[in-house]
Scaffold this motif. Structure first.
Motif, PDB file in Angstrom:
ATOM      1  N   GLU A  29      41.289   6.499 -25.311  1.00 46.55           N
ATOM      2  CA  GLU A  29      42.399   7.653 -25.447  1.00 46.55           C
ATOM      3  C   GLU A  29      42.410   8.479 -24.240  1.00 46.55           C
ATOM      4  O   GLU A  29      43.578   8.588 -23.771  1.00 46.55           O
ATOM      5  N   GLY A  30      41.342   9.281 -23.899  1.00 46.23           N
ATOM      6  CA  GLY A  30      41.275  10.482 -23.023  1.00 46.23           C
ATOM      7  C   GLY A  30      41.680   9.988 -21.369  1.00 46.23           C
ATOM      8  O   GLY A  30      42.286  10.555 -20.911  1.00 46.23           O
ATOM      9  N   ASP A  31      41.300   8.709 -21.135  1.00 44.86           N
ATOM     10  CA  ASP A  31      41.344   8.362 -19.767  1.00 44.86           C
ATOM     11  C   ASP A  31      42.583   7.300 -19.598  1.00 44.86           C
ATOM     12  O   ASP A  31      43.366   7.126 -18.676  1.00 44.86           O
ATOM     13  N   LEU A  32      42.698   6.392 -20.561  1.00 45.96           N
ATOM     14  CA  LEU A  32      43.625   5.389 -20.251  1.00 45.96           C
ATOM     15  C   LEU A  32      44.816   5.325 -21.363  1.00 45.96           C
ATOM     16  O   LEU A  32      45.785   4.710 -21.433  1.00 45.96           O
ATOM     17  N   GLY A  33      44.880   6.341 -22.188  1.00 46.46           N
ATOM     18  CA  GLY A  33      45.838   6.805 -22.925  1.00 46.46           C
ATOM     19  C   GLY A  33      46.164   5.622 -24.139  1.00 46.46           C
ATOM     20  O   GLY A  33      47.234   5.525 -24.727  1.00 46.46           O
ATOM     21  N   ILE A  34      45.172   4.934 -24.462  1.00 51.06           N
ATOM     22  CA  ILE A  34      45.247   3.980 -25.646  1.00 51.06           C
ATOM     23  C   ILE A  34      44.952   4.634 -26.988  1.00 51.06           C
ATOM     24  O   ILE A  34      44.095   4.988 -27.198  1.00 51.06           O
ATOM     25  N   THR A  35      46.161   4.870 -27.803  1.00 51.46           N
ATOM     26  CA  THR A  35      45.878   5.593 -29.154  1.00 51.46           C
ATOM     27  C   THR A  35      46.861   4.822 -30.125  1.00 51.46           C
ATOM     28  O   THR A  35      47.838   4.095 -29.582  1.00 51.46           O
ATOM     29  N   GLY A  36      47.004   5.011 -31.346  1.00 54.07           N
ATOM     30  CA  GLY A  36      47.750   4.850 -32.214  1.00 54.07           C
ATOM     31  C   GLY A  36      47.682   3.348 -32.302  1.00 54.07           C
ATOM     32  O   GLY A  36      46.818   2.656 -32.206  1.00 54.07           O
ATOM     33  N   ASP A  37      48.887   2.596 -32.427  1.00 51.48           N
ATOM     34  CA  ASP A  37      49.301   1.279 -32.403  1.00 51.48           C
ATOM     35  C   ASP A  37      48.578   0.488 -31.287  1.00 51.48           C
ATOM     36  O   ASP A  37      48.193  -0.481 -31.570  1.00 51.48           O
ATOM     37  N   ASP A  38      48.683   1.070 -30.083  1.00 51.79           N
ATOM     38  CA  ASP A  38      48.215   0.451 -29.126  1.00 51.79           C
ATOM     39  C   ASP A  38      46.605   0.220 -29.106  1.00 51.79           C
ATOM     40  O   ASP A  38      46.207  -0.896 -29.110  1.00 51.79           O
ATOM     41  N   ALA A  39      46.017   1.070 -29.722  1.00 47.80           N
ATOM     42  CA  ALA A  39      44.598   0.935 -30.163  1.00 47.80           C
ATOM     43  C   ALA A  39      44.175   0.178 -31.065  1.00 47.80           C
ATOM     44  O   ALA A  39      43.366  -0.753 -30.869  1.00 47.80           O
ATOM     45  N   PHE A  40      44.960   0.274 -32.079  1.00 47.57           N
ATOM     46  CA  PHE A  40      44.856  -0.745 -33.201  1.00 47.57           C
ATOM     47  C   PHE A  40      45.002  -2.207 -32.670  1.00 47.57           C
ATOM     48  O   PHE A  40      44.202  -3.235 -32.957  1.00 47.57           O
TER      49      PHE A  40
END
Length: 138
Positions: A29-40
């Motif tokens: 999240e913090g460095d790569l911006g992967i959150t929400g649907d992208d993380a899932f």
């Protein structure tokens, strides 16, 4: 190809960051911006690719959902790094990352700033509406 290289390729695909620029110290999240649907989608992708047991994985503990806000009071204490995902893939099952109080405090500060800004915007909009209404009544 090694587990680390395969995983970095998947992280690269989901983040848009070149695989050679992805390091194990980076947080999703913090460095790569992967959150929400992208993380899932990333977690689902690596689960299939590496045949992982993710029965202990709690999305709300590690990632902000696409919509709806924070649901877990422990969010921010357990950020997921690329290195953690490499170890998960090596072990073939999910385990909690190390607890990170500094990350949690950083998240809380950012959330406070976001809330203050939202209140400020709401107040400005409300004042503009009241101004327009008072001019129409005059």
């Amino acid at each position: 190809m090694s587990i680390e290289n395969k995983l970095k390729e998947r992280v690269s695909y989901h983040s848009g960051v070149k695989a050679e620029d992805v390091s194990s110290e980076m947080y999703l999240e913090g460095d790569l911006g992967i959150t929400g649907d992208d993380a899932f989608e990333l977690i689902e992708d690596i689960q299939k690719l590496f045949d992982l047991d993710l029965t202990e994985f709690d999305f709300s503990l590690h990632f902000v959902p696409e919509a709806g806000g924070i649901k877990n009071s422990e969010y921010g204490y357990y950020p997921v790094s690329v290195g953690h995902l490499i170890e998960v893939c090596n072990r073939k099952s999910w385990f909690l990352p190390d607890r990170d109080l500094e990350n949690h405090q950083k998240f809380k500060r950012a959330l406070l700033v976001q809330n203050v800004l939202a209140i400020g915007v709401f107040t400005c909009v409300l004042m503009a509406i009241l101004l327009v209404l008072s001019n129409e009544c005059a």
